[in-house]
Design a protein around this motif. Structure first.
Motif, PDB file in Angstrom:
ATOM      1  N   ASN A 208      51.234  34.507  36.578  1.00 62.17           N
ATOM      2  CA  ASN A 208      50.339  33.343  36.563  1.00 62.17           C
ATOM      3  C   ASN A 208      50.952  32.185  35.778  1.00 62.17           C
ATOM      4  O   ASN A 208      50.786  31.024  36.148  1.00 62.17           O
ATOM      5  CB  ASN A 208      48.986  33.742  35.966  1.00 62.17           C
ATOM      6  CG  ASN A 208      48.064  34.315  37.033  1.00 62.17           C
ATOM      7  OD1 ASN A 208      47.655  33.622  37.954  1.00 62.17           O
ATOM      8  ND2 ASN A 208      47.761  35.607  36.939  1.00 62.17           N
TER       9      ASN A 208
ATOM     10  N   ALA B 185      40.209  28.362  33.686  1.00 61.10           N
ATOM     11  CA  ALA B 185      41.312  28.117  34.624  1.00 61.10           C
ATOM     12  C   ALA B 185      41.029  26.965  35.591  1.00 61.10           C
ATOM     13  O   ALA B 185      41.019  27.150  36.813  1.00 61.10           O
ATOM     14  CB  ALA B 185      41.653  29.404  35.387  1.00 61.10           C
TER      15      ALA B 185
ATOM     16  N   GLY C  44      42.910  24.530  36.426  1.00 63.13           N
ATOM     17  CA  GLY C  44      44.078  24.007  37.148  1.00 63.13           C
ATOM     18  C   GLY C  44      44.213  22.518  36.919  1.00 63.13           C
ATOM     19  O   GLY C  44      44.265  22.052  35.770  1.00 63.13           O
TER      20      GLY C  44
ATOM     21  N   ARG D  16      40.259  20.399  40.178  1.00 67.68           N
ATOM     22  CA  ARG D  16      39.647  20.249  41.513  1.00 67.68           C
ATOM     23  C   ARG D  16      38.137  20.457  41.460  1.00 67.68           C
ATOM     24  O   ARG D  16      37.369  19.652  42.012  1.00 67.68           O
ATOM     25  CB  ARG D  16      40.298  21.257  42.471  1.00 67.68           C
ATOM     26  CG  ARG D  16      39.694  21.297  43.846  1.00 67.68           C
ATOM     27  CD  ARG D  16      40.512  22.148  44.804  1.00 67.68           C
ATOM     28  NE  ARG D  16      40.570  23.541  44.442  1.00 67.68           N
ATOM     29  CZ  ARG D  16      40.433  24.558  45.298  1.00 67.68           C
ATOM     30  NH1 ARG D  16      40.220  24.303  46.577  1.00 67.68           N
ATOM     31  NH2 ARG D  16      40.522  25.798  44.903  1.00 67.68           N
TER      32      ARG D  16
ATOM     33  N   ASP E 185      42.741  26.759  30.168  1.00 64.61           N
ATOM     34  CA  ASP E 185      43.727  27.253  31.145  1.00 64.61           C
ATOM     35  C   ASP E 185      44.938  27.806  30.399  1.00 64.61           C
ATOM     36  O   ASP E 185      45.320  27.342  29.330  1.00 64.61           O
ATOM     37  CB  ASP E 185      44.155  26.103  32.079  1.00 64.61           C
ATOM     38  CG  ASP E 185      44.782  26.588  33.369  1.00 64.61           C
ATOM     39  OD1 ASP E 185      44.111  26.477  34.420  1.00 64.61           O
ATOM     40  OD2 ASP E 185      45.932  27.094  33.335  1.00 64.61           O
ATOM     41  N   LEU E 186      45.537  28.803  31.040  1.00 65.97           N
ATOM     42  CA  LEU E 186      46.735  29.457  30.501  1.00 65.97           C
ATOM     43  C   LEU E 186      47.932  28.517  30.431  1.00 65.97           C
ATOM     44  O   LEU E 186      48.802  28.656  29.566  1.00 65.97           O
ATOM     45  CB  LEU E 186      47.042  30.631  31.448  1.00 65.97           C
ATOM     46  CG  LEU E 186      48.306  31.430  31.323  1.00 65.97           C
ATOM     47  CD1 LEU E 186      48.313  32.206  30.017  1.00 65.97           C
ATOM     48  CD2 LEU E 186      48.396  32.422  32.492  1.00 65.97           C
ATOM     49  N   ASN E 187      47.995  27.569  31.354  1.00 66.25           N
ATOM     50  CA  ASN E 187      49.197  26.756  31.481  1.00 66.25           C
ATOM     51  C   ASN E 187      49.058  25.376  30.839  1.00 66.25           C
ATOM     52  O   ASN E 187      48.201  24.581  31.252  1.00 66.25           O
ATOM     53  CB  ASN E 187      49.573  26.598  32.965  1.00 66.25           C
ATOM     54  CG  ASN E 187      50.418  27.764  33.419  1.00 66.25           C
ATOM     55  OD1 ASN E 187      51.541  27.941  32.955  1.00 66.25           O
ATOM     56  ND2 ASN E 187      49.851  28.592  34.284  1.00 66.25           N
TER      57      ASN E 187
ATOM     58  N   GLY F 234      45.313  33.365  28.167  1.00 67.24           N
ATOM     59  CA  GLY F 234      45.052  34.025  29.445  1.00 67.24           C
ATOM     60  C   GLY F 234      43.997  35.105  29.387  1.00 67.24           C
ATOM     61  O   GLY F 234      43.791  35.831  30.367  1.00 67.24           O
TER      62      GLY F 234
ATOM     63  N   PHE G 124      36.413  29.334  39.543  1.00 69.81           N
ATOM     64  CA  PHE G 124      36.531  29.414  41.009  1.00 69.81           C
ATOM     65  C   PHE G 124      38.003  29.380  41.393  1.00 69.81           C
ATOM     66  O   PHE G 124      38.765  28.543  40.905  1.00 69.81           O
ATOM     67  CB  PHE G 124      35.777  28.232  41.649  1.00 69.81           C
ATOM     68  CG  PHE G 124      35.697  28.315  43.153  1.00 69.81           C
ATOM     69  CD1 PHE G 124      34.744  29.121  43.765  1.00 69.81           C
ATOM     70  CD2 PHE G 124      36.588  27.606  43.958  1.00 69.81           C
ATOM     71  CE1 PHE G 124      34.669  29.218  45.149  1.00 69.81           C
ATOM     72  CE2 PHE G 124      36.520  27.692  45.345  1.00 69.81           C
ATOM     73  CZ  PHE G 124      35.560  28.504  45.938  1.00 69.81           C
ATOM     74  N   ASP G 125      38.393  30.317  42.266  1.00 70.43           N
ATOM     75  CA  ASP G 125      39.726  30.324  42.873  1.00 70.43           C
ATOM     76  C   ASP G 125      40.853  30.470  41.848  1.00 70.43           C
ATOM     77  O   ASP G 125      41.943  29.932  42.057  1.00 70.43           O
ATOM     78  CB  ASP G 125      39.935  29.043  43.717  1.00 70.43           C
ATOM     79  CG  ASP G 125      40.962  29.258  44.834  1.00 70.43           C
ATOM     80  OD1 ASP G 125      41.457  30.384  44.983  1.00 70.43           O
ATOM     81  OD2 ASP G 125      41.268  28.278  45.537  1.00 70.43           O
ATOM     82  N   SER G 126      40.597  31.164  40.755  1.00 74.71           N
ATOM     83  CA  SER G 126      41.631  31.395  39.744  1.00 74.71           C
ATOM     84  C   SER G 126      41.669  32.856  39.305  1.00 74.71           C
ATOM     85  O   SER G 126      42.720  33.491  39.304  1.00 74.71           O
ATOM     86  CB  SER G 126      41.385  30.528  38.508  1.00 74.71           C
ATOM     87  OG  SER G 126      41.632  29.177  38.781  1.00 74.71           O
TER      88      SER G 126
ATOM     89  N   TYR H 121      38.025  38.651  29.329  1.00 75.42           N
ATOM     90  CA  TYR H 121      37.175  37.469  29.558  1.00 75.42           C
ATOM     91  C   TYR H 121      35.690  37.851  29.578  1.00 75.42           C
ATOM     92  O   TYR H 121      34.844  37.094  29.089  1.00 75.42           O
ATOM     93  CB  TYR H 121      37.541  36.791  30.880  1.00 75.42           C
ATOM     94  CG  TYR H 121      38.667  35.783  30.748  1.00 75.42           C
ATOM     95  CD1 TYR H 121      38.650  34.804  29.762  1.00 75.42           C
ATOM     96  CD2 TYR H 121      39.732  35.799  31.628  1.00 75.42           C
ATOM     97  CE1 TYR H 121      39.675  33.884  29.650  1.00 75.42           C
ATOM     98  CE2 TYR H 121      40.768  34.884  31.518  1.00 75.42           C
ATOM     99  CZ  TYR H 121      40.733  33.932  30.525  1.00 75.42           C
ATOM    100  OH  TYR H 121      41.748  33.012  30.409  1.00 75.42           O
TER     101      TYR H 121
HETATM  102  C1  LIG Z   1      45.081  28.635  42.112  1.00 70.45           C
HETATM  103  S1  LIG Z   1      44.971  27.716  40.630  1.00 70.45           S
HETATM  104  C2  LIG Z   1      43.268  27.195  40.786  1.00 70.45           C
HETATM  105  C3  LIG Z   1      42.848  26.140  39.833  1.00 70.45           C
HETATM  106  C4  LIG Z   1      41.416  25.651  40.013  1.00 70.45           C
HETATM  107  N1  LIG Z   1      40.444  26.671  39.668  1.00 70.45           N
HETATM  108  C5  LIG Z   1      41.185  25.151  41.417  1.00 70.45           C
HETATM  109  O1  LIG Z   1      40.359  25.761  42.124  1.00 70.45           O
HETATM  110  O2  LIG Z   1      41.824  24.173  41.811  1.00 70.45           O
HETATM  111  C6  LIG Z   1      44.964  28.968  39.382  1.00 70.45           C
HETATM  112  C7  LIG Z   1      44.800  28.457  37.971  1.00 70.45           C
HETATM  113  O3  LIG Z   1      44.484  29.584  37.129  1.00 70.45           O
HETATM  114  C8  LIG Z   1      45.191  29.470  35.905  1.00 70.45           C
HETATM  115  N2  LIG Z   1      45.270  30.820  35.355  1.00 70.45           N
HETATM  116  C9  LIG Z   1      45.862  31.896  35.933  1.00 70.45           C
HETATM  117  N3  LIG Z   1      45.665  32.988  35.175  1.00 70.45           N
HETATM  118  C10 LIG Z   1      44.936  32.590  34.103  1.00 70.45           C
HETATM  119  C11 LIG Z   1      44.370  33.272  32.985  1.00 70.45           C
HETATM  120  N4  LIG Z   1      44.562  34.570  32.803  1.00 70.45           N
HETATM  121  N5  LIG Z   1      43.642  32.555  32.110  1.00 70.45           N
HETATM  122  C12 LIG Z   1      43.472  31.226  32.273  1.00 70.45           C
HETATM  123  N6  LIG Z   1      43.977  30.538  33.305  1.00 70.45           N
HETATM  124  C13 LIG Z   1      44.690  31.210  34.213  1.00 70.45           C
HETATM  125  C14 LIG Z   1      46.499  28.843  36.320  1.00 70.45           C
HETATM  126  O4  LIG Z   1      47.185  28.275  35.245  1.00 70.45           O
HETATM  127  C15 LIG Z   1      46.026  27.826  37.340  1.00 70.45           C
HETATM  128  O5  LIG Z   1      45.633  26.645  36.708  1.00 70.45           O
END
Ligand SMILES: C[S@@+](CC[C@H](N)C(=O)[O-])C[C@H]1O[C@@H](n2cnc3c(N)ncnc32)[C@H](O)[C@@H]1O
Length: 269
Positions: free
Chosen positions: A7, A56, A58, A61, A77-79, A103, A120-122, A134
């Protein structure tokens, strides 16, 4: 199976943010339609929120829409690259804050202070170990009466099929044929966590002091396989657990609905 390193590496790369996540809304004809027709109806009973946490976000969005129903919102967010993108996108907006985490935790969020935790979607890409961490954090931060809406993997309900699909569709099977077979006959894992299912979330939620008050299984980017789940969770003290928990709703029409929403939204645009 995706882990924290995957991730971190995947979502820190600019190559995966060509249109800041808007590209993932294409199934529904754009994020506005996705929000209006898919997400908003599902979280309407949980809004408005005085204080919300988005796990998360991202590049923001969903934050773009969720913030309109919250007095304040913390995106975690992790990143660091994603946090920087959100800070820049929402620069100067009152009540919005973005933080980097490890994370698995919700740093700086006070106990019993949040009305809504949203993701959503993460978390579909997050394994059981991080997801259960979490869940413990959600139990810690939810205020009395608060709720969480978490979109997570249900691939754990299909482990044998995943193994079979890997065996039958990997090399030397041509990539496009393998993809077609996965989506239409076997299973398209779409980088979901294979050790998470609606059942593991129910179990880990209960261990954390939460109750899954509803779960909806959906066939995200699959013809029929219910690879994802939307869980709504509340604190155990807020729920009458004398009653049997509802069985998950199996929504095999989710992608068909997406095509209908897309046709409507593009037709009206
Ligand atoms: C596919 S993107 C989706 C972002 C946003 N939710 C969207 O729908 O546009 C995945 C996101 O999840 C974050 N992510 C992945 N694993 C994570 C974790 N364990 N904890 C927090 N953030 C995480 C990534 O850094 C990234 O920003």
């Amino acid at each position: 199976m995706p882990d924290l390193d995957w991730n971190q590496a995947t979502w820190s790369s600019d190559a995966n943010w060509r249109d800041h996540g808007e590209e993932w809304s294409a199934h529904w004809g754009g994020t506005e339609a996705l929000w209006r027709e898919v997400i908003a109806p599902r979280i309407a009973p949980l809004l408005p929120a005085r204080r919300a946490v988005e796990i998360a976000p991202g590049h923001g969005r969903c934050t773009e829409w969720l913030r309109r129903s919250c007095d304040s919102l913390v995106g975690i967010d992790l990143n660091p690259e994603c946090v920087a993108a959100c800070r820049s996108r929402f620069d100067g907006e009152q009540g919005l804050e973005f933080r980097v985490n490890d994370g698995r935790s919700l740093p700086g969020v006070e106990d019993a202070s949040v009305d809504l935790v949203f993701s959503f979607d993460s978390l579909v890409h997050v394994d059981r170990e991080a997801l259960s961490s979490y869940l413990r954090e959600v139990a810690r931060v939810l205020a009395p009466g608060g709720a969480a809406f978490l979109h997570h993997s249900n691939l754990g309900s299909h482990r044998r099929l995943c193994a079979l699909s890997r065996r039958l569709t990997g090399p030397p099977v041509p990539y496009r044929l393998g993809r077609w077979l996965r989506r239409n006959l076997l299973i398209n894992p779409a980088w979901r966590a294979e050790d998470v299912s609606w059942r593991t979330v129910r179990r880990d939620a209960a261990a954390a002091g939460l109750v899954c008050v509803s779960q909806e299984l959906v066939n995200w980017e699959n013809r029929a396989r219910l690879v994802d789940c939307f869980s709504v969770l509340r604190r155990a003290p807020d729920v009458d657990i004398g009653q049997a928990l509802p069985e998950p709703i199996a929504n095999r029409g989710f992608m068909r609905q997406a095509r209908q929403i897309r046709a409507r939204s593009l037709g009206s645009g």
